[in-house]
Enzyme design. Structure first.
Site, PDB file in Angstrom:
ATOM      1  N   ALA A 324      58.940  12.968  19.013  1.00  0.00           N
ATOM      2  CA  ALA A 324      58.223  14.125  19.579  1.00  0.00           C
ATOM      3  C   ALA A 324      57.535  14.910  18.468  1.00  0.00           C
ATOM      4  O   ALA A 324      56.411  15.379  18.619  1.00  0.00           O
ATOM      5  CB  ALA A 324      59.192  15.029  20.344  1.00  0.00           C
ATOM      6  N   TRP A 327      54.532  13.030  17.444  1.00  0.00           N
ATOM      7  CA  TRP A 327      53.476  13.197  18.456  1.00  0.00           C
ATOM      8  C   TRP A 327      52.662  14.452  18.167  1.00  0.00           C
ATOM      9  O   TRP A 327      51.455  14.483  18.354  1.00  0.00           O
ATOM     10  CB  TRP A 327      54.107  13.282  19.843  1.00  0.00           C
ATOM     11  N   HIS A 328      53.386  15.485  17.679  1.00  0.00           N
ATOM     12  CA  HIS A 328      52.699  16.752  17.411  1.00  0.00           C
ATOM     13  C   HIS A 328      51.783  16.693  16.206  1.00  0.00           C
ATOM     14  O   HIS A 328      50.880  17.510  16.085  1.00  0.00           O
ATOM     15  CB  HIS A 328      53.718  17.880  17.207  1.00  0.00           C
ATOM     16  N   GLY A 329      52.032  15.762  15.330  1.00  0.00           N
ATOM     17  CA  GLY A 329      51.153  15.671  14.163  1.00  0.00           C
ATOM     18  C   GLY A 329      51.510  14.471  13.315  1.00  0.00           C
ATOM     19  O   GLY A 329      52.681  14.175  13.124  1.00  0.00           O
ATOM     20  N   PHE A 488      44.817  16.724  20.207  1.00  0.00           N
ATOM     21  CA  PHE A 488      46.059  15.946  20.229  1.00  0.00           C
ATOM     22  C   PHE A 488      45.862  14.663  20.991  1.00  0.00           C
ATOM     23  O   PHE A 488      45.092  14.602  21.919  1.00  0.00           O
ATOM     24  CB  PHE A 488      47.178  16.756  20.906  1.00  0.00           C
TER      25      PHE A 488
END
Lengths: 488, 392
Positions: A324, A327-329, A488
């Site tokens: 997770a 996924w954010h960066g 994103f």
């Protein structure tokens, strides 16, 4: 197209008007055209990507009809297809950079070599807008169809599911069963929904323009040069960042949900006053809800979830939260941030096991006093994790954390920067803004329970909305700032 | 009326628009922030001057920066930055033409060429408009990069409602065009920085109650910006206050004013500029085209600075600028009166090295009229006749 742009303020009313004017059967097509126009406003070339992925995933979904023997291989192929595209656009340079760092560490590239990609290794790629979100929606769809859900036969409706413009760029991540069902029902215009949607859109924009963008000025000022800031400034900037992210992302979500409501469509909520959570697990049930649910359903449960040994559960939590974070960066400090969440969840579980054994403690944690303490601890733990999210890399994050945790050393260099008139004008006002936001968080649950807004006379609502518009025009920065979750 | 229609007309979005319309109408009645001394979109009061111009139908309009505003002043220093009537110039023109020549001054502080064009468009957006425009230029108007973007200037947004909407095609940048349209139609948008300044004053006063390190910079009694508790914040610094202050300083501490403006000029002329010349040339061309289309005679005056202040202007740059003006004149774009370095203007003719005092302004008016009489009598003929001229 940014939500906080003049183009969107023209685009949305036109789409809403046309939507309610055309016959029911043409509405999905209208939404699709509008969504593709919205997407191509950023970069028309990438429209090919979303159209292509939509077509391929639609075919994959049909191929997984129960009668087909090769459902599992098709699912595997579909997952690889989607993840490969996501990894290419989002993670290729991260992967190559990490390999280069490893090689450098092992000195394969020679002593003194810089740990950055040689130019011919780097892939010049622009991250397509919203790719993380619509890829996850495709994966959700494919997995649910594999589990026995009904494939969407209508290509237009399927395409609208993926490209629906309010949620296209930054969610919430929709569930196809709910959304397609709504598209298939005849929609009836309800003025109350239009009003609710209108107010939500304004609220969302105001959170972004008035709060998030102004807090960002101070956050950037401190995190841009943390060495010059006092420890107190670092704490204040971290609080400010927590609220900046909340206002930015929940503001975006409000605009998305409000825009959908104006079209008579519901999309899942994404925030529920997260900073009022009394433990980290509850926080992730209130913060970015659609993403948390996605990772829970398709990563955590797939790894075995909570139906394993304690050690395995904790490993599952760490893997899920690390992914997770990734996924954010595409950066290791984001992975660290994710791991911090995982560790917090583990600590929370251990704490629950601990107090269950002690009767008086178990009673105490059910009291209001403990709730207040728990909210305080949870919020601060989450804020500390945000240092990894905001800092440029792990080294800087650890340095900042180290300084923040030396509480007895609040202002080693004298006066905090936020008590200076030499910096941004908003800096001295940040404590007041944060205090107001904390009060707002406390009040919002109460107001929602008492249906405060629904009971407010329409004229007062209108005056409030006009006031918000006026304040946004007055206090908006000269150039529109992107929403944090935009690319994103 | 059926219930559904009433419900639709009283829904929140419609009521919101109605409330905003009321605010819009209120803003169109006047300039509320100026009334309470807050810096605002129309601090230079150009809108009311253009409205006067439309009513009065002057034969002559002056445009340019505060260097031209000085033609309004009287012997007490009043209307140094304000007012619309260059009375001495008017009286000179009466003498030489034998007729009453109505003049109006449409100059504004720090005016860039983009503003000069927009002000002219606004003044000409009327059945009657000036027959002659005298435009006082300085090289600063062409090179100050901080004001290259039209919407960053003092008057671009303020005159937008008075400018024909089709002038949007002539705006240099896309963003400038969008800003123009938004300001043209919506006072709520046009006036937004007024309220931003108002809230900024409130915020600063609130912040100073907190234990901060310094007060915010304020203009003190010595006409210098210091971190002071009393004085004018930047957001409260408007032309009519500036005018009064300048007069006091001129009599009490003229060297402070001179140093201040010399430093300002040095900063402008020694800073790198990239965008401004291209933007300014674009608008100069548009201004020339507008005047041709309307049959207006355009006279450019290259304004003089004091000998002492002129030293900070790089000679090579100024020569290049003067050659540019000269070439444009030869191309038939306008009449040129080049007063740069004119020996008639001494340091004692200036209040602050940049803006002429009363006697200096009279000299400027004398020079302009003299040049018109000797070199460009056709211009005076146009003023006398009150008719449009087809071409130079």
């Amino acid at each position: 197209m940014l939500f906080n742009s003049f183009s969107y303020l023209v685009f949305l009313p036109i789409v809403v008007l046309l939507y309610w004017l055309v016959a029911n059967k043409y509405r999905p097509l209208l939404l699709l055209i509008a969504s593709y126009i919205f997407y191509s406003a950023w970069n028309p070339i990438y429209l090919i990507l979303i159209v292509g992925m939509t077509l391929v995933n639609w075919i994959f979904g049909l191929l997984m009809a129960p009668a087909v023997r090769l459902r599992k291989p098709v699912l595997v192929a579909a997952i690889i297809f989607n993840l490969a595209i996501l990894c290419y656009y989002k993670y290729v340079n991260f992967i190559l950079n990490s390999i280069a760092d490893c090689l450098n560490l092992l000195q394969f590239s020679g002593p003194g070599a810089a740990s950055h990609l040689p130019d011919d290794w780097r892939v010049n790629v622009i991250l397509p807008l919203g790719i993380s979100f619509f890829t996850f929606e495709f994966l959700h769809y494919l997995i649910e169809v594999f589990k026995g859900g009904q494939a969407v036969k209508n290509p237009v409706k399927f395409a609208v599911f993926a490209a629906f413009f309010p949620t296209q760029i930054a969610g919430p991540i929709k569930r196809y069963q709910d959304f397609i069902h709504q598209l298939e029902q005849p929609s009836v215009f309800q003025i109350a929904l239009l009003e609710k949607g209108f107010v939500m859109v304004l609220h969302g924009l105001a959170k972004k323009v008035l709060l998030a963008d102004n807090l960002a000025i101070y956050v950037n000022h401190i995190y841009g040069a943390p060495g010059a800031a006092t420890n107190l400034d670092l704490w204040l900037a971290t609080y400010a960042f927590a609220f900046q992210v909340y206002c930015d992302f929940s503001g975006y979500t409000d605009v998305a949900i409000g825009s959908a409501l104006m079209l008579g469509l519901n999309v899942p909520p994404n925030f529920n006053v997260p900073y009022m959570a009394s433990n980290i697990r509850e926080l992730w049930h209130r913060q970015h809800i659609s993403l948390s649910n996605w990772f829970r359903d398709y990563v955590y449960f797939s790894l075995g979830g909570s139906r394993c040994s304690r050690g395995r559960i904790y490993l599952n939590l760490l893997i899920t939260t690390a992914l997770a974070g990734l996924w954010h960066g595409a950066a290791w400090h984001h992975v660290m941030w994710g791991l911090f969440q995982g560790l917090s969840l583990i600590v929370n579980r251990e704490w629950m096991r601990f107090y269950e054994k002690i009767r008086w403690l178990k009673k105490f944690v059910q009291t209001k006093l403990w709730t207040v303490v728990a909210i305080f601890i949870t919020f601060h733990a989450f804020c500390l994790s945000y240092v990894f999210f905001r800092a440029d890399n792990n080294a800087i994050a650890l340095h900042i954390l180290g300084r923040m945790l030396r509480l007895w050393y609040a202002a080693p260099h004298g006066r905090p920067l936020f008590l200076s008139t030499q910096g941004p004008l908003v800096a001295p006002l940040v404590p007041l803004i944060i205090a107001a936001l904390v009060i707002a968080q406390i009040l919002s649950e109460y107001l929602r329970r008492n249906s405060f807004w629904a009971k407010t006379p329409r004229l007062l609502q209108a005056i409030y909305c006009a006031f918000l518009i006026f304040m946004m025009l007055t206090l908006m920065p000269d150039e529109a700032h992107r929403f944090i979750y935009f690319q994103f | 009326m059926p219930n559904k229609a009433i419900r639709a007309l009283t829904c929140v979005p419609v009521l919101t628009l109605l409330v905003l319309l009321l605010v819009e109408l209120w803003l169109r009645q006047g300039n509320p922030m100026d009334a309470i001394g807050i810096r605002n979109v129309d601090s230079w009061d150009i809108v009311s001057r253009i409205n006067v111009s439309r009513k009065v139908c002057p034969q002559l309009a002056l445009i340019g920066s505060s260097l031209m505003l000085v033609l309004n002043q009287d012997e007490h220093g009043s209307h140094f930055y304000t007012g619309d009537n260059p009375s001495y110039l008017g009286s000179l023109l009466r003498q030489v033409t034998g007729k009453e020549i109505k003049c109006i001054n449409l100059s504004t502080g720090l005016q860039m060429v983009s503003e000069a064009y927009m002000v002219t468009e606004a003044a000409c957006n009327n059945p009657c408009y000036p027959k002659v425009i005298i435009y006082g230029v300085s090289m600063r108007d062409f090179i100050q990069d901080a004001l290259a973007a039209e919407w960053h200037t003092d008057s671009f947004n303020s005159v937008a409602p008075l400018v024909p909407v089709l002038a949007r095609e002539n705006v240099f940048s896309r963003q400038g065009a969008d800003e123009f349209l938004a300001s043209h139609f919506f006072y709520i948008y046009r006036n937004r920085t007024d309220f931003k300044n108002f809230f900024s004053v409130l915020a600063k006063n609130l912040i100073e109650i907190m234990p901060v390190d310094f007060y915010f910079p304020r203009l003190g009694p010595d006409h210098k910006w210091h971190q002071l508790k009393e004085g004018f914040l930047f957001e409260q610094w408007i032309p009519r206050k500036q005018e009064k202050f300048a007069e006091q300083m001129y009599h009490a501490h003229p060297e402070v004013l001179r140093d201040y403006y010399k430093t300002f000029q040095t900063m402008i002329y020694h800073k790198q500029y990239k965008q401004a010349p291209e933007v300014s040339n674009h608008y100069l061309l548009k201004l020339v085209q507008l005047c041709r289309r309307k049959g207006i005679v355009l006279v450019l005056v290259n304004m003089p600075l004091s000998p002492d202040t002129s030293k900070v202007v790089p000679a090579t740059q100024m020569n290049g600028f003067r050659q540019f003006l000269s070439a444009s004149e030869k191309a038939g774009n306008f009449y040129l009166i080049d007063l740069w370095g004119d020996a008639a203007f001494q340091d004692s003719d200036y209040k602050d090295g940049v803006h002429l005092n009363f006697s200096g302004a009279k000299k400027l008016a004398d020079k302009i009229v003299n040049h018109l009489q000797v070199r460009y009598p056709a211009v005076l003929d146009v003023l006398k006749s009150g008719e449009q001229k087809d071409a130079l």
